[in-house]
Scaffold this motif. Structure first.
Motif, PDB file in Angstrom:
ATOM      1  N   TYR A  18       0.849  -1.195   0.000  1.00  0.00           N
ATOM      2  CA  TYR A  18       0.000   0.000   0.000  1.00  0.00           C
ATOM      3  C   TYR A  18       0.878   1.237   0.000  1.00  0.00           C
ATOM      4  CZ  TYR A  18       0.908   0.848   4.957  1.00  0.00           C
ATOM      5  OH  TYR A  18       1.529   1.098   6.158  1.00  0.00           O
ATOM      6  N   GLU A  19       0.331   2.314  -0.521  1.00  0.00           N
ATOM      7  CA  GLU A  19       0.975   3.619  -0.482  1.00  0.00           C
ATOM      8  C   GLU A  19      -0.069   4.643  -0.091  1.00  0.00           C
ATOM      9  OE1 GLU A  19       4.402   3.291  -3.910  1.00  0.00           O
ATOM     10  OE2 GLU A  19       2.476   4.183  -4.467  1.00  0.00           O
ATOM     11  N   VAL A  20       0.332   5.600   0.707  1.00  0.00           N
ATOM     12  CA  VAL A  20      -0.491   6.763   1.013  1.00  0.00           C
ATOM     13  C   VAL A  20       0.102   7.882   0.174  1.00  0.00           C
ATOM     14  CG1 VAL A  20      -1.298   8.337   2.807  1.00  0.00           C
ATOM     15  CG2 VAL A  20      -0.926   5.912   3.355  1.00  0.00           C
ATOM     16  N   LEU A  21      -0.747   8.470  -0.693  1.00  0.00           N
ATOM     17  CA  LEU A  21      -0.270   9.475  -1.640  1.00  0.00           C
ATOM     18  C   LEU A  21      -1.037  10.780  -1.503  1.00  0.00           C
ATOM     19  CD1 LEU A  21      -0.642   6.568  -3.703  1.00  0.00           C
ATOM     20  CD2 LEU A  21       1.265   7.921  -4.510  1.00  0.00           C
ATOM     21  N   SER A  22      -0.363  11.885  -1.808  1.00  0.00           N
ATOM     22  CA  SER A  22      -1.029  13.177  -1.884  1.00  0.00           C
ATOM     23  C   SER A  22      -1.817  13.228  -3.192  1.00  0.00           C
ATOM     24  CB  SER A  22      -0.008  14.314  -1.852  1.00  0.00           C
ATOM     25  OG  SER A  22       0.734  14.338  -3.062  1.00  0.00           O
ATOM     26  N   PRO A  42      -0.080   7.500  10.114  1.00  0.00           N
ATOM     27  CA  PRO A  42      -0.510   8.784  10.669  1.00  0.00           C
ATOM     28  C   PRO A  42      -1.313   9.540   9.607  1.00  0.00           C
ATOM     29  CG  PRO A  42       1.834   8.817  10.183  1.00  0.00           C
ATOM     30  CD  PRO A  42       1.350   7.424   9.911  1.00  0.00           C
ATOM     31  N   VAL A  43      -2.400  10.158  10.005  1.00  0.00           N
ATOM     32  CA  VAL A  43      -3.246  10.884   9.056  1.00  0.00           C
ATOM     33  C   VAL A  43      -2.474  12.091   8.528  1.00  0.00           C
ATOM     34  CG1 VAL A  43      -5.405  12.139   8.743  1.00  0.00           C
ATOM     35  CG2 VAL A  43      -5.336  10.126  10.219  1.00  0.00           C
ATOM     36  N   PRO A  44      -2.305  12.176   7.216  1.00  0.00           N
ATOM     37  CA  PRO A  44      -1.583  13.316   6.638  1.00  0.00           C
ATOM     38  C   PRO A  44      -2.332  14.633   6.888  1.00  0.00           C
ATOM     39  CG  PRO A  44      -1.709  11.509   5.066  1.00  0.00           C
ATOM     40  CD  PRO A  44      -2.627  11.170   6.202  1.00  0.00           C
ATOM     41  N   VAL A  45      -1.580  15.707   6.934  1.00  0.00           N
ATOM     42  CA  VAL A  45      -2.165  17.033   7.138  1.00  0.00           C
ATOM     43  C   VAL A  45      -2.981  17.441   5.907  1.00  0.00           C
ATOM     44  CG1 VAL A  45      -1.621  19.473   7.491  1.00  0.00           C
ATOM     45  CG2 VAL A  45      -0.300  17.714   8.678  1.00  0.00           C
ATOM     46  N   ASN A  46      -2.462  17.135   4.722  1.00  0.00           N
ATOM     47  CA  ASN A  46      -3.128  17.509   3.474  1.00  0.00           C
ATOM     48  C   ASN A  46      -3.962  16.347   2.941  1.00  0.00           C
ATOM     49  OD1 ASN A  46      -1.921  20.108   3.422  1.00  0.00           O
ATOM     50  ND2 ASN A  46      -0.030  19.176   2.685  1.00  0.00           N
ATOM     51  N   ASP A  47      -4.739  16.625   1.892  1.00  0.00           N
ATOM     52  CA  ASP A  47      -5.589  15.608   1.284  1.00  0.00           C
ATOM     53  C   ASP A  47      -4.746  14.444   0.755  1.00  0.00           C
ATOM     54  OD1 ASP A  47      -7.711  17.254   1.850  1.00  0.00           O
ATOM     55  OD2 ASP A  47      -7.891  18.020  -0.192  1.00  0.00           O
ATOM     56  N   TYR A  48      -5.321  13.249   0.793  1.00  0.00           N
ATOM     57  CA  TYR A  48      -4.582  12.054   0.423  1.00  0.00           C
ATOM     58  C   TYR A  48      -5.525  10.962  -0.068  1.00  0.00           C
ATOM     59  CZ  TYR A  48      -6.281   9.985   4.749  1.00  0.00           C
ATOM     60  OH  TYR A  48      -7.094   9.492   5.735  1.00  0.00           O
ATOM     61  N   TYR A  49      -4.924   9.927  -0.614  1.00  0.00           N
ATOM     62  CA  TYR A  49      -5.652   8.701  -0.931  1.00  0.00           C
ATOM     63  C   TYR A  49      -4.707   7.528  -0.689  1.00  0.00           C
ATOM     64  CZ  TYR A  49      -3.351   8.661  -5.545  1.00  0.00           C
ATOM     65  OH  TYR A  49      -2.440   8.643  -6.564  1.00  0.00           O
ATOM     66  N   VAL A  60      -6.456  -0.968  -6.309  1.00  0.00           N
ATOM     67  CA  VAL A  60      -7.580  -0.105  -5.952  1.00  0.00           C
ATOM     68  C   VAL A  60      -7.058   1.121  -5.226  1.00  0.00           C
ATOM     69  CG1 VAL A  60      -8.029  -1.268  -3.754  1.00  0.00           C
ATOM     70  CG2 VAL A  60      -9.873  -0.041  -4.871  1.00  0.00           C
ATOM     71  N   ASP A  61      -7.683   2.272  -5.492  1.00  0.00           N
ATOM     72  CA  ASP A  61      -7.349   3.449  -4.703  1.00  0.00           C
ATOM     73  C   ASP A  61      -8.571   3.854  -3.894  1.00  0.00           C
ATOM     74  OD1 ASP A  61      -8.862   5.551  -6.265  1.00  0.00           O
ATOM     75  OD2 ASP A  61      -7.424   4.988  -7.810  1.00  0.00           O
ATOM     76  N   VAL A  62      -8.321   4.312  -2.691  1.00  0.00           N
ATOM     77  CA  VAL A  62      -9.378   4.690  -1.769  1.00  0.00           C
ATOM     78  C   VAL A  62      -9.143   6.140  -1.371  1.00  0.00           C
ATOM     79  CG1 VAL A  62     -10.522   4.173   0.416  1.00  0.00           C
ATOM     80  CG2 VAL A  62      -9.457   2.320  -0.900  1.00  0.00           C
TER      81      VAL A  62
END
Length: 70
Positions: A18-22, A42-49, A60-62
């Motif tokens: 998995y990757e957390v991306l801006s 950790p929940v990123p400060v900016n928007d992410y998926y 799949v992207d969420v």
């Protein structure tokens, strides 16, 4: 943030990348799901998926708006 991954048939999704991306597609962090198909970040400060990649045909992207926080 704690998340739990699974396939559409409900089967386990352990050891899935998995990757957390801006929204600009910058990788904020990456890892693999654990033996229980879970992962934490950790929940990123900016928007992410979150992008989950179990191989061809199983990507799949969420969007952050689809991740429910308790």
């Amino acid at each position: 943030m704690s998340c739990l991954a699974s396939f559409s048939d409900g089967s386990s999704a352990e050891n899935i990348a998995y990757e957390v991306l801006s929204y600009e597609d910058k990788v904020l962090l990456k890892g693999r799901t654990d033996l229980n198909s879970g992962f934490k970040f950790p929940v990123p400060v900016n928007d992410y998926y979150v992008l989950l990649d179990a191989g061809p045909g199983h990507v799949v992207d969420v969007d952050m708006t689809d991740i429910h926080t308790p």
